[in-house]
Write an enzyme that holds these catalytic residues in place. Structure first.
Site, PDB file in Angstrom:
ATOM      1  N   GLN A 125      18.674  20.819 -10.512  1.00 28.96           N
ATOM      2  CA  GLN A 125      19.812  21.180  -9.664  1.00 28.96           C
ATOM      3  C   GLN A 125      21.060  20.509 -10.214  1.00 28.96           C
ATOM      4  OE1 GLN A 125      21.304  18.668  -7.879  1.00 28.96           O
ATOM      5  NE2 GLN A 125      19.679  17.125  -7.953  1.00 28.96           N
ATOM      6  N   GLY A 126      22.172  21.183 -10.063  1.00 26.26           N
ATOM      7  CA  GLY A 126      23.437  20.615 -10.521  1.00 26.26           C
ATOM      8  C   GLY A 126      24.443  20.593  -9.378  1.00 26.26           C
ATOM      9  N   SER A 128      25.754  17.534  -7.857  1.00 26.61           N
ATOM     10  CA  SER A 128      26.702  16.416  -7.860  1.00 26.61           C
ATOM     11  C   SER A 128      27.565  16.396  -9.111  1.00 26.61           C
ATOM     12  CB  SER A 128      25.951  15.091  -7.790  1.00 26.61           C
ATOM     13  OG  SER A 128      25.281  14.974  -6.575  1.00 26.61           O
ATOM     14  N   SER A 164      18.148  15.581 -11.061  1.00 29.50           N
ATOM     15  CA  SER A 164      16.788  15.033 -11.064  1.00 29.50           C
ATOM     16  C   SER A 164      15.972  15.708 -12.161  1.00 29.50           C
ATOM     17  CB  SER A 164      16.078  15.274  -9.732  1.00 29.50           C
ATOM     18  OG  SER A 164      16.985  15.261  -8.667  1.00 29.50           O
ATOM     19  N   GLU A 247      15.573  28.420   6.063  1.00 29.30           N
ATOM     20  CA  GLU A 247      14.321  27.671   6.132  1.00 29.30           C
ATOM     21  C   GLU A 247      14.331  26.418   5.279  1.00 29.30           C
ATOM     22  OE1 GLU A 247      11.564  31.615   6.229  1.00 29.30           O
ATOM     23  OE2 GLU A 247      11.047  30.003   4.867  1.00 29.30           O
ATOM     24  N   ASN A 366      23.319  10.940   5.303  1.00 29.52           N
ATOM     25  CA  ASN A 366      23.025  10.933   6.738  1.00 29.52           C
ATOM     26  C   ASN A 366      24.278  10.742   7.576  1.00 29.52           C
ATOM     27  OD1 ASN A 366      20.444  11.322   5.898  1.00 29.52           O
ATOM     28  ND2 ASN A 366      19.569   9.611   7.050  1.00 29.52           N
ATOM     29  N   GLU A 367      25.303  10.146   7.001  1.00 27.51           N
ATOM     30  CA  GLU A 367      26.574  10.062   7.719  1.00 27.51           C
ATOM     31  C   GLU A 367      27.114  11.473   7.977  1.00 27.51           C
ATOM     32  OE1 GLU A 367      25.807   8.163   5.151  1.00 27.51           O
ATOM     33  OE2 GLU A 367      25.960   6.104   5.898  1.00 27.51           O
TER      34      GLU A 367
END
Lengths: 383, 338, 383, 338
Positions: A125-126, A128, A164, A247, A366-367
């Site tokens: 995945q890209g 960030s 990752s 989902e 989570n913020e």
């Protein structure tokens, strides 16, 4: 309410359990964050694919079994109970594939999905970039529209980071800024790019545990043909967001994963007997219960999804995200508490703890999830 | 009544801080991770830090735990990759009190920093930095023994903090290895030393995170201006600032045995270790969360401090071990005049 | 560092302990939130005053002993260890008196302080208004400057609320808006007003525990003479803020109070023996330790104050406030945990818990205190 | 597999909510605080709610815990000042199962709401609403007994929630008071009923606080726009939404004894009570903090819900009691296939 499994569901569980028992052994300790482990896990994906267990919920034409969400949950429970490894293909299967099912073309699905499930093509995945972490709309990597030799496509420039397993992956998906004049959330295009292409440089990044699976990816004019755009050009934000609230909120981290870890925590607790502190016992019980609660919450959510026509989790996905990420930490903290002085030494629990610490950060901090809960579920005003 | 350090104590602390800022930047910690030798021990020896608790007639500075606690805080702030706690806070005082031939022979070398000592006093038999040390203080049947490292069989273990590598040590207890010093006191000193370092580590991680959150922008503003970030850092500071006097009070209890029964000393040390461990692991958690992904990077320095914090929080009794010790004391005390 | 008490300090402790043992009995259960209790506690303040124990740190001319902060801490430890009651005079002694020492005139001090300490004149605070809770600068109550019959003064209009014990108090201090054209923080004047004066109406407000000590106070032209202004007119904000960051941050809630409650918690724990849960034991230990830590933090702060010339706590007072208010809750929660099913019944612990719940709200909410810690101690930017 | 309520169950829940919104506003709760009679029991009887668990041939609706759990949630939301849990969730099912003369005589009256039943099953001998009740179900030597209230000596106790007044009851166990029903099951039912009410209470307090924080302005903006307020309410909602399915799962376990061994049923109920109690007391804490001083006012309604939450969180085993029960189960289970 009926919490019994049907005969076919029970049979599927038995089949999955037996297959995993027979096959997982040699792969159990492989890490997708090392080159050797990654190579081994390609084989593992292939084995799963051949048994049609790589992506059970996909249609049969792409190598799945058209399994229901219940069967998917069953498979995940068995997968993690068997202590099977983290998969190479997880970002493809859990992040890209749902997007292709919703926004892709038949051609794209046919071309991409089977190779994804078989481990032949592993996806990074890209999301960030150095200046766009939580603030995804701050993306700066560019896609310039080109037509070359009559072939339409895009040339990419810029940098993605925290990909990752990016050091070993074959392809990458992500958003690129295709209209620099548009507002922050507009003018982004959802593209898939070959990491071996000219104009792409992949640099491994070492992380906490010292492994080098993460990568930074630099683009200097790499070419992406039009057929590798998902959805409409300049509409990438909508594509990404729509899938994020589908989902996927549910399937990113299955309960089975945490149920298995929580059960291992209880085993550790029982094995340590009187050596563990009564106060730590309470943390073990709480963590185990939190995993159970996550399973029940998921079962409730799946029941809603199965009943409704529109399979959207919506902002409830934020409740889900906060819970599983903090649950994962609670389980590992309880385990380190049980280990006491021995927590000074490296262990699977310590590595799991390091991994769990990332949970409240990735996939939307989570913020931000709590902002979403407050503003979209409770209706509080923006700050 | 005066709960304050002397000007001298603070001046010495400041000097150590200055030295470590210069001589123990993160690159030095990283060098130790890679097994390379560091120069900083020699500098600390020259300054007298390494031998500060040794008697003056052995070449030390004759200082006590109140002097030491501030210095160890600085060693924590730098994540000093040396067994300074075991050497200066545990072994030298034990030899000083135990006396005898071992002390005569070793104290001058330890005071000068020519030899390094370490210790293995926890619940688990883990000896930090044994590869650096010539002398091991260890317990056997409730007694302390000093053993030359050359007489030990060392097994390297997989420490979570490679700046504080851990070993299992096998050795034989003999008459002449025995040191007539108190095991409980040695353990309390080790826990106190770790507590002091944990304060420094917490302080360092909070500072790093404050700087980062002032600079890092998301959604068009510094992330440090978000209330969630502010409150998380405020809580980390709160824990640190309340852990601090608890650790100093424990140092006082160890330094003044005349004013403090052994059980009360252990009580004070247990409170110190519980608070300091929580303060540092909380600071680590806040730091990582606020740094986001960059905090995960091997190249970024945060993990050097974070892993030291995890390691020391677990060493010499973790929080729940020490809270249980406090609970036992509360159950047994005779009346409520604590 | 020297943590031993001097001989005079030890003698003072012995004297205070003996006096309290001999005198506190009949007053122990009096509540300043009921009319009867309040009347009884006027007597109690008088007794303390006659023994020069009502405000030990004040100069002798006002009825104190010129005690050091150490002696004040000693007195407070003994006071609460003796289970002596909450005092009528606390808002006067801990909030108004420090302001008078810093900004008052000699005439004001001589006129006001002795009667305050003897219980003859009991003071209510008037900080809150219906639309100004956390946001003190949002005050709307007005003070109109008048000169009547050659007598300069102010006429008050508006409403104050949440005046503790206001239903029974004699006088009230607070900020009033004297220049409506000035900015929010300016144009406020610090005034003292007679609650029995014409144009003042006091309405009791029942709170959680059903007692009626709280009051709303309505002003409709009540007169305050010039001599009852503290500091300069229109400079009330600076007066209030300066005092808030003085020793008051330290002396609002003394460690002795929480040490005594924490010791009672340990007694309860020991008395319940095996009936208490091991997990609750940990909460007892944590709460007891938190009280100890508060004492140590205070001793450290006092040492700094005693050494320095400028006796200011500054923003550190916010650390103090958050700690004691959450400590108070921890102690009471642990006690309710020990009580288990019996926590369904009223008890001193339950009433203490209800009182403790207000701690994070009054004297500046803990949210605001954390803002202050982040912005003023850590230097983070305002939001 | 289907973790959802039926349309009928939800329609019945909605009808109860509508009725309680109309007939049990805070003034009715306040009337009970002052010892005045309420009309709402009669309305609930007319609707069939009071007798919903009684067999149809006794005039009830023959419903089970899955129907009941949603209804009790609504009773919690309204802070209904009646012993609906004891009456409908505990006593009627116990009599139904125990059979015999007592059941024959009492079930029709209880089903019709003509007589009120309560129970005293906790660790502490506290009987709620005994002043309203004609029949008491209590335990003695591990057995259940049904005693007419006129044969009990009642002592009023000082309940923290005067909308749920508590009594000590003294009575004599005799042959014909014994009910052949399971004590553990009755206790689990009481804990489950309290859990359901706690969900409703948490929901109510969160809603009240959301409304308040949208309207209340400080520093020139609605306080609900501050991140600290948003995150606190988000956490309260998180706990509630994860407590919910745990409580429903426990209701399923009680309603389907064929699918669930008694130990597993108790496990499910313990999880429910622990989560629901925490959810409600957390919501109460957040609500009071965000309301500020007004939340303290006797005239403001928040305390009616808050005190009910505290009372029910402590009733029938508090969180730590139930977590210990879960821990015992985990220690004893044969393997990890829970």
């Amino acid at each position: 309410m009926d919490l019994t499994y049907s005969a076919p569901e029970a049979a599927f569980r038995a089949e999955a359990r037996a297959w995993l028992d027979a096959n997982v052994g040699p792969f159990r300790d492989a890490s997708s964050n090392t080159a050797d482990g990654f190579a081994k896990l390609r084989e593992w994906d292939r084995l799963l694919f051949d048994a049609r267990l790589s992506a059970v919920s996909w249609p049969e034409e792409y190598g799945g079994r058209g399994a229901s969400l219940w069967e998917w949950l069953i498979f995940e429970e068995e997968y993690w109970a068997a202590a099977a490894p983290q998969r190479n293909s997880q970002n493809g299967i859990f992040l890209l594939a749902p997007t292709l099912f919703e926004f892709g073309t038949n051609e794209q699905r046919g071309r991409i999905l089977p190779k994804m499930a078989s481990g032949e093509e592993v996806w990074a995945q890209g999301w960030s970039e150095p200046n766009a972490g939580s603030d995804l709309a701050g993306l700066r990597s560019r896609a310039e529209r080109v037509v070359e030799d009559g072939r339409g496509g895009w040339r990419l420039f810029g940098q993605k980071t925290w990909c990752s397993r990016g050091a070993f992956c074959d392809r990458l998906f992500g958003l690129f800024r295709s209209d620099p004049t548009a507002e922050r959330h507009r003018g982004l295009t959802y593209l898939m790019v070959d990491l071996r292409a000219e104009g792409v440089e992949v640099r491994p990044v070492q992380v906490l545990d010292g492994e080098e699976g993460f990568a930074e990816v630099f683009f200097d004019g790499a070419f992406v043909p039009d057929q590798d755009v998902i959805g409409e050009p300049n509409d990438g934000w909508a594509v990404a967001m729509a899938t994020a609230s589908s989902e996927r909120g549910l399937t990113l981290r299955s309960p089975g994963r945490f149920l298995a870890t929580a059960d291992r925590l209880v085993e550790l607790w029982r094995a340590r007997g009187d050596r563990s502190d009564p106060a730590v016992a309470d943390s073990v019980v709480r963590a185990w219960m939190d995993a159970q609660a996550y399973q029940l919450f998921t079962q409730q959510a799946v029941s809603v999804l199965m009943a409704g026509e529109d399979k959207k989790m919506g902002a409830e996905a934020s409740l889900n995200k906060v819970w599983w990420s903090e649950l994962d930490l609670s389980i590992h903290e309880a385990a380190l508490g049980l280990l006491g002085d021995e927590a000074q030494l490296d262990s699977d629990w310590l590595r799991g703890f390091e991994f769990a610490l990332a949970g409240p950060i990735y996939a939307g901090t989570n913020e931000i999830q709590r902002n979403v809960i407050a503003q979209r579920l409770l209706g509080l005003p923006r700050g | 009544m005066n709960f304050a350090f002397t000007e001298d104590q603070m001046a010495f602390r400041d000097a150590v801080r200055t030295l470590l800022e210069k001589e123990c930047p993160p690159e030095v910690v990283r060098a130790r991770w890679e097994g390379k030798p560091t120069e900083v021990w020699a500098s600390l020896s020259d300054m007298g830090v390494v031998g500060m608790t040794a008697p003056e007639d052995a070449g030390g500075l004759g200082m006590d735990e109140l002097d030491l606690v501030l210095v160890l805080e600085e060693c924590g702030r730098a994540a000093l990759p040396e067994p300074i706690v075991e050497h200066a806070a545990v072994v030298i005082p034990a030899l000083r009190e135990g006396g005898g031939k071992t002390a005569q022979r070793w104290l001058p070398m330890l005071a000068a920093g020519e030899a390094v000592a370490t210790a293995g006093l926890g619940e688990a038999p883990l000896v930090p930095d044994a590869d650096r040390a010539a002398l091991l203080l260890d317990d056997h049947d409730g007694c302390l023994h000093a053993v030359e490292m050359s007489a030990c069989e060392l097994t390297p273990l997989d420490s979570i903090d490679r700046g504080r590598p851990l070993f299992a040590a096998a050795w034989y207890a003999e008459k002449d290895t025995k040191v007539e010093a108190d095991f409980e006191l040695a353990f309390d000193r080790a826990a106190l030393g770790a507590s002091a370092q944990l304060l420094g580590l917490a302080d360092r991680m909070i500072s790093m995170t404050v700087e980062h959150s002032k600079e890092r922008e998301q959604f068009g503003r510094a992330i440090g201006s978000f209330q969630a970030v502010q409150h998380r850092l405020a809580d980390a500071l709160l824990r640190l600032e309340f852990a601090r006097p608890v650790v100093y009070r424990a140092a006082y209890a160890v330094a003044r045995p005349g004013e403090c029964a052994p059980a009360d000393r252990s009580l004070r040390v247990s409170m110190a270790k519980a608070y300091a461990g929580d303060a540092a692991t909380d600071a680590a958690r806040a730091a990582l969360q606020i740094h986001g992904a960059i905090g995960y990077s091997w190249e970024f320095d945060l993990h050097l401090f974070m892993k030291r914090a995890w390691s020391l929080a677990a060493a010499y009794g973790d929080g729940s071990f020490h809270r249980r010790r406090v609970g036992d004391w509360l159950q047994q005390r005779e009346d409520s005049d604590a």
